[in-house]
Design an enzyme around this catalytic site. Structure first.
Site, short mmCIF file in Angstrom:
data_model
loop_
_atom_site.label_atom_id
_atom_site.label_comp_id
_atom_site.label_asym_id
_atom_site.label_seq_id
_atom_site.Cartn_x
_atom_site.Cartn_y
_atom_site.Cartn_z
N ASN A 137 0.93 -1.10 0.20
CA ASN A 137 -0.01 0.10 -0.04
C ASN A 137 1.07 1.33 -0.28
OD1 ASN A 137 -1.74 2.05 0.56
ND2 ASN A 137 -2.40 1.37 2.51
N LYS B 41 0.20 4.17 0.01
CA LYS B 41 -0.61 5.32 0.44
C LYS B 41 -0.17 6.71 -0.59
CE LYS B 41 -0.05 3.21 4.80
NZ LYS B 41 -0.09 3.33 6.21
N HIS C 70 -9.62 1.03 4.89
CA HIS C 70 -7.99 1.19 5.71
C HIS C 70 -8.22 2.38 6.58
CE1 HIS C 70 -4.14 2.71 6.29
NE2 HIS C 70 -3.72 1.39 5.59
N GLU D 213 -6.70 4.53 7.95
CA GLU D 213 -6.61 5.90 7.61
C GLU D 213 -7.87 6.59 6.96
OE1 GLU D 213 -2.89 5.52 5.40
OE2 GLU D 213 -2.26 5.09 7.19
N GLU E 114 -5.07 -4.78 10.48
CA GLU E 114 -4.11 -3.67 10.76
C GLU E 114 -4.35 -2.97 12.12
OE1 GLU E 114 -2.03 -2.59 6.68
OE2 GLU E 114 -4.04 -1.67 6.93
N GLY F 129 2.67 2.40 10.57
CA GLY F 129 3.60 3.65 10.43
C GLY F 129 4.30 3.90 11.67
N SER G 153 3.76 -1.81 10.33
CA SER G 153 5.03 -1.95 10.25
C SER G 153 6.02 -3.29 10.16
CB SER G 153 5.66 -1.53 11.79
OG SER G 153 5.17 -0.11 12.17
P1 13P Z 1 3.10 0.53 7.47
O1 13P Z 1 3.57 -0.88 6.87
O2 13P Z 1 3.75 1.72 6.83
O3 13P Z 1 3.03 0.41 8.96
O4 13P Z 1 1.60 0.48 6.96
C1 13P Z 1 0.69 -0.34 7.02
C2 13P Z 1 -0.46 -0.06 6.48
O5 13P Z 1 -1.29 1.01 6.82
C3 13P Z 1 -0.73 -0.74 4.96
O6 13P Z 1 -2.04 -0.76 4.60
#
Ligand code: 13P
Length: 254
Positions: A9, A11, A95, A97, A167, A173, A212
């Site tokens: 992903n 982002k 997601h 976010e 997640e 992150g 992560s």
């Molecule tokens: P990270 O791997 O950067 O923690 O992000 C995970 C994520 O949100 C994947 O959709």
């Protein structure tokens, strides 16, 4: 069928030049890697480029979000038929976010899930608890609520044609990965949610872990019995890291 899978992903990251380098590197790095389905969820403006570069390869591409509406006066939105035009085989829905920053409710996520599936695009349903929810010991309740909102809307059978991604928000992150056991516990809980309704469906569900994941911790996470691969944020922007993570998801016998 339950498959081993690793999805990147990206982002809101990328550029025409950088994407080409990354995707070319991923294609080269994954040559000869068997038994794991790999894909990238790129920002919508780059789906055309992903299609151009990845078409005919085993690497899938998809979106990070999709509208629940088919067409019309929805400024800024992207529909499932647009994703289909761009050759997407999957899209993330729900997601954290999108839920936290854009206020997507469980009901909206369920509508997106259904819209994607009806268009022949596999939804990757993301679920997970915040740190506060974990500390209150309501992780399982939160994950169950998020999943059942979709099951109620889409029906149980629809779950045979999707991917789930656990997640934990506190692990995204932050560099704080859930321990393999913490992740396994929630994955097992998710599988058990379906087991009493349809044992075969539960067994065949692909459940990814995200938060992560790096080359250095992927193998340990993926060795857990109910973790079928990963949804990778930051590390998917680095060719070497991403390819290593995909390799770590190969079935042990491969
Ligand atoms: P990270 O791997 O950067 O923690 O992000 C995970 C994520 O949100 C994947 O959709």
């Amino acid at each position: 069928m339950r498959v081993q899978m690793v999805l990147g992903n990206w982002k809101m990251h990328g550029s025409l030049v950088g994407n080409k380098t990354l995707l070319d590197g991923v294609l080269a790095g994954l040559a000869g890697v068997d038994g794991v389905t790999c894909g990238v969820c790129v920002p919508s403006p780059y789906l055309f480029q992903a299609q151009f570069i990845l078409q005919g390869s085993p690497v899938l591409w998809g979106a990070q979000n999709v509208s629940q509406y088919e067409k019309g006066a929805y400024t800024g939105e992207v529909s499932v038929s647009m994703l289909r035009d761009l050759g997407c085989s999957l899209t993330l829905v729900g997601h954290s976010e999108r839920r936290a920053i854009y206020g997507e409710s469980d009901a909206t996520v369920a509508e997106k899930f259904v819209a994607a599936q009806q268009a022949g695009i596999k939804p990757v349903l993301c679920v997970g608890e915040t740190l506060d929810e974990r500390e209150k010991n309501i992780t399982n309740d939160v994950v169950k609520r998020q999943i059942m909102a979709v099951v109620e809307k889409a029906g149980l059978d629809a779950m045979t044609n999707c991917v789930l991604a656990y997640e934990p928000v506190w692990a995204i992150g932050t560099g704080k990965t859930a321990s393999p056991q913490q992740a396994q516990d929630v994955h097992a809980f998710i599988r058990a949610l379906f087991a009493d309704k349809d044992a075969e469906l539960a067994q065949n569900l692909t459940i990814l872990y995200g938060g992560s994941v790096k080359a250095s911790n992927a193998a340990e996470l993926f060795s857990m019995p109910d973790i079928d691969g990963g949804l990778i944020g930051g590390a998917s922007l680095d060719t070497t890291e991403f390819v290593s993570i995909c390799k770590a998801a190969q079935p042990k016998a491969a």
